[in-house]
Design an enzyme around this catalytic site. Structure first.
Site, PDB file in Angstrom:
ATOM      1  N   ILE A 108     -19.588  15.180  15.937  1.00  0.00           N
ATOM      2  CA  ILE A 108     -19.655  16.082  14.795  1.00  0.00           C
ATOM      3  C   ILE A 108     -19.782  17.506  15.307  1.00  0.00           C
ATOM      4  O   ILE A 108     -20.633  17.796  16.151  1.00  0.00           O
ATOM      5  CB  ILE A 108     -20.870  15.737  13.892  1.00  0.00           C
ATOM      6  N   GLU A 136     -27.363  14.366   4.972  1.00  0.00           N
ATOM      7  CA  GLU A 136     -28.129  13.288   5.595  1.00  0.00           C
ATOM      8  C   GLU A 136     -28.904  13.815   6.792  1.00  0.00           C
ATOM      9  O   GLU A 136     -28.474  14.778   7.435  1.00  0.00           O
ATOM     10  CB  GLU A 136     -27.182  12.174   6.080  1.00  0.00           C
ATOM     11  N   LYS A 138     -29.794  14.079  10.594  1.00  0.00           N
ATOM     12  CA  LYS A 138     -29.031  13.807  11.817  1.00  0.00           C
ATOM     13  C   LYS A 138     -29.958  13.065  12.777  1.00  0.00           C
ATOM     14  O   LYS A 138     -30.792  13.654  13.442  1.00  0.00           O
ATOM     15  CB  LYS A 138     -28.528  15.102  12.459  1.00  0.00           C
ATOM     16  N   LYS A 310     -21.563  16.384   4.850  1.00  0.00           N
ATOM     17  CA  LYS A 310     -20.280  15.692   4.780  1.00  0.00           C
ATOM     18  C   LYS A 310     -19.603  15.941   3.431  1.00  0.00           C
ATOM     19  O   LYS A 310     -20.275  15.926   2.386  1.00  0.00           O
ATOM     20  CB  LYS A 310     -20.481  14.173   4.939  1.00  0.00           C
ATOM     21  N   LYS A 334     -27.976  22.109  13.027  1.00  0.00           N
ATOM     22  CA  LYS A 334     -29.044  21.642  13.903  1.00  0.00           C
ATOM     23  C   LYS A 334     -30.319  22.463  13.741  1.00  0.00           C
ATOM     24  O   LYS A 334     -30.290  23.629  13.350  1.00  0.00           O
ATOM     25  CB  LYS A 334     -28.577  21.674  15.363  1.00  0.00           C
ATOM     26  N   CYS A 447     -58.178  -5.818  38.416  1.00  0.00           N
ATOM     27  CA  CYS A 447     -57.494  -5.081  37.357  1.00  0.00           C
ATOM     28  C   CYS A 447     -55.999  -5.100  37.643  1.00  0.00           C
ATOM     29  O   CYS A 447     -55.566  -4.707  38.724  1.00  0.00           O
ATOM     30  CB  CYS A 447     -58.010  -3.643  37.291  1.00  0.00           C
TER      31      CYS A 447
END
Length: 693
Positions: A108, A136, A138, A310, A334, A447
């Site tokens: 994209i 939506e 990302k 979109k 972004k 241990c």
């Protein structure tokens, strides 16, 4: 896996600069050279990200390099069909079958700038008119294709290079949110795109468990997801907390007219969608959507690094088309990278070889100097109290010497008080004791965390130097149930090793020969290998010379600390530590078990030996026929030489017996160190006047 040697001089591979000179200041030759370096680097970063899941740089740094390459190609007319800007990066790994996608899984186009988002909208409206957008999150996970035929899951394929990927169907079937059979009235054929991810709370829990087991934690949820989905054993995948969001139709025998209609039908089929998806009327609504998600980003239980915008109408999508790299009907807006300031999601407590507890802050991944950081040292309880730091606080993270991340300060208090170390060990539940600013598990070799590291130390350079038994192989043997104590090394059989992934007949034989050659170790090496706190090679050598035998040393150690204080390099603190080590029932039991297989050699001080080998340094590898490797080390040391465990420029000779270690031989060749066979070694000793029995 290291970057290929031919790439090492590329400035855009590690900590790359992103402050580029203006394009108009470059000559054509300078631009062409920079394009070549950027293409080379981006291909390597793509391979690291998509194939190896071990990125060298943060996403924002990659975006800057990619944008620079794209600008240079456009400005200087340097486009090329093989450029990373013309194709999706990454290639399938060889462990899985390669499968072609039913439709290309393109990337994209993206930007963190609002102007670029508006330009995308202007182009869309110019070409197809007014549209609505589906917005939506990302997701920052692993994109995959899921193909259903007649409602049944036929295959699940990683994105790979966008045209074909790895068939990981067996692994995908273990993920709870991947339906094996669709519900409702589904299309005869349906290929959907989904994002496999690891929820943040589960990621932090998983990382905490890895740290407590002494394993390297994952850098971020995406790496954890990518590393898991490519595991060869589906049972391991089933144990990891993976989930999937489905967000697109790649191909179907019955398509809807809009993207929103497709998403609305997904739950009917049993395909999980994200509840943050929204439909907006214009780009202003999309920008507002992005800004709202940015505000709540840290509160989501999955990693997102932006939003995807979109075009909703499928007919408009077809008209807009695609480039070789991305669909022209979608754009990713972004988020800015988290820079240095980030919340602490959890605190894990790492148990070291000596039992020391080190608190580690598990962070929401943050960009620090171009590197994504998801953990940082909190050092010790006193440091935590001084900084008043706790889970939920927002902190500033720095890297000491640009390497080790640490919490510098609390920027915003989100908790009450400061973090308190547990009163019992997180691994073995033994009591925790404080020693000044430090805290220690009292479980000793009982241990598991200390045991794993003790085996690594026992086999390491400061121990018995068992080549072929490093951190990775020790972890593999412990996980396979073959090593529960150090003594189990001597019970290993060839079939135990060859049944494991990555072990062949020769590597198994080489390791067993190394272990067998260690059954009569020099006393100093054995004392150091036990991992007694404060007893390294130098102190071990002094103790061996003082007591001569392991039995004499142990008797003194178990008696009173002052029995040891007269030894050079052993003071009150070291003597007390040695005494406490053998006073531990768990430690004593482990040592007893090892002594069932090992007979440390007695140290004798021969007044008649001289310094015939004074100033020489020897390294031994493989099994010697006429004497044990330990006897050879003791022999050269008795005549003034040094015997070390690794080859360096200061080494004079590497003595190679049967089944020699390849690493030491390569190091000898790299440092021009002569390699002697056993006969040549014995001849050298005779020439120097060292008598052999």
């Amino acid at each position: 896996m290291p970057v290929a040697d031919e790439n090492e001089d590329n400035p855009y591979l590690r900590d790359p600069p992103t402050d580029f000179a203006p394009l108009e200041e470059l000559s054509a030759d300078e631009a062409e050279r920079q394009v070549e370096l950027l293409r080379e680097a981006i291909r390597e970063h793509d391979r690291r990200y998509y194939v190896e899941s071990e990125p060298l740089i943060a996403d924002r740094t990659y975006d800057a390099l990619f944008a620079r390459l794209r600008d240079l190609e456009a400005e200087f007319d340097l486009t090329h069909p093989d450029s990373p800007t013309r194709s999706v990066g990454g290639e399938p790994i060889e462990a899985f079958d390669t499968v072609e996608h039913v439709a290309p899984m393109l990337s994209i186009d993206n930007s963190g700038e609002e102007d670029a988002v508006r330009e995308f909208d202007e182009r869309v409206r110019r070409e197809v008119g007014e549209v609505q957008y589906v917005c939506e999150p990302k997701f920052d996970g692993v994109s995959m294709e899921f193909v259903y035929e007649d409602g049944s899951l036929a295959r699940a394929v990683t994105r790979g290079d966008g045209r074909e990927g790895d068939d990981v169907t067996r692994n995908a079937r273990t993920i709870g949110s991947v339906p094996q059979q669709l519900h409702g009235e589904y299309p005869e054929t349906l290929a959907v795109r989904g994002e496999v991810y690891m929820p943040k709370d589960e990621f932090q829990k998983h990382n905490r468990e890895r740290i407590e087991r002494g394993e390297e934690p994952f850098a971020n949820p995406r790496n954890a997801t990518a590393g898991t989905i490519r595991r060869l054993d589906p049972a391991v995948v089933a144990e990891r907390p993976l989930a999937v969001f489905y967000f697109d139709v790649l191909a179907a025998s019955d398509l809807e007219d809009t993207h929103r209609d497709e998403l609305e039908r997904f739950p009917e089929f049993g395909l999980r969608t994200n509840d943050r998806v929204e439909v907006v009327d214009d780009i202003e609504g999309a920008i507002d959507y992005r800004n709202r998600l940015l505000e709540i980003r840290d509160g989501l239980d999955y990693e997102i690094d932006g939003v995807v915008i979109k075009v909703d109408d499928r007919e408009a999508r077809e008209e807009l088309g695609r480039t070789a790299r991305h669909d022209r009907w979608a754009f990713a807006y972004k988020f800015p990278a988290r820079a240095e300031v980030t919340p602490i999601a959890d605190v894990a407590v790492q148990v070291g070889r000596t039992g020391r507890l080190t608190p580690v802050a598990l962070l929401e991944p943050v960009d620090v100097g171009g590197v994504t950081v998801s953990r940082a040292s909190l050092h010790n309880p006193e440091e935590i109290e001084a900084k008043n730091v706790n889970v939920g606080d927002t902190v500033r993270v720095q890297r000491a010497g640009d390497v080790i991340p640490y919490v510098e300060e609390v920027v915003e208090k989100g908790s009450e008080g400061h973090y308190e170390l547990p009163e019992t060990c997180p691994v073995c539940d033994s009591p925790v004791e404080r020693d000044g600013p430090m805290a220690f598990c009292t479980g000793g070799l009982g241990c598991d965390a200390q045991l794993r590291r003790s085996i690594e130390y026992y086999a390491g350079d400061d121990g018995l130097d068992l080549e072929g038994l490093g951190e990775k192989s020790v972890r593999q043997l412990v996980d396979a149930g073959l090593l529960e104590t150090v003594a189990d090394l001597y019970e290993l059989e060839r079939e135990n090793l060859t049944d494991l992934e990555g072990w062949g007949e020769q590597s198994a034989e080489n390791l067993l020969a190394e272990i067998d050659a260690s059954r009569e170790p020099p006393l100093p090496d054995f004392l150091s290998a036990l991992g007694i706190p404060h007893v390294g090679p130098t102190t071990a050598r002094e103790l061996a010379r003082e007591f001569g035998t392991f039995a004499e040393f142990r008797e003194a150690a178990e008696d009173e600390p002052d029995c040891l204080e007269g030894v050079d390099d052993v003071g009150e603190t070291v003597a007390e530590t040695i005494h406490e080590f053998f006073a531990s029932e768990a430690n004593a039991a482990v040592v007893d078990d090892v002594l069932e297989h090992v007979s440390p050699q007695e140290v004798t001080v021969d007044a008649d030996t001289g310094g015939e080998l004074e100033g020489l340094t020897f390294v031994f590898t493989g099994s010697l026929a006429e004497m044990t490797r330990g006897e050879a080390q003791e022999l050269v040391e008795a005549h003034g030489a040094n015997a070390t465990g690794s080859v360096s420029g200061n080494t004079n000779y590497l003595v190679a017996g049967e089944n020699p270690g390849a690493t030491k031989q390569q190091d000898a060749e790299d440092n021009d160190v002569p390699i002697l066979e056993e006969g040549e070694f014995r001849a050298l000793l005779e020439e120097e006047g060292v008598a052999l029995e």
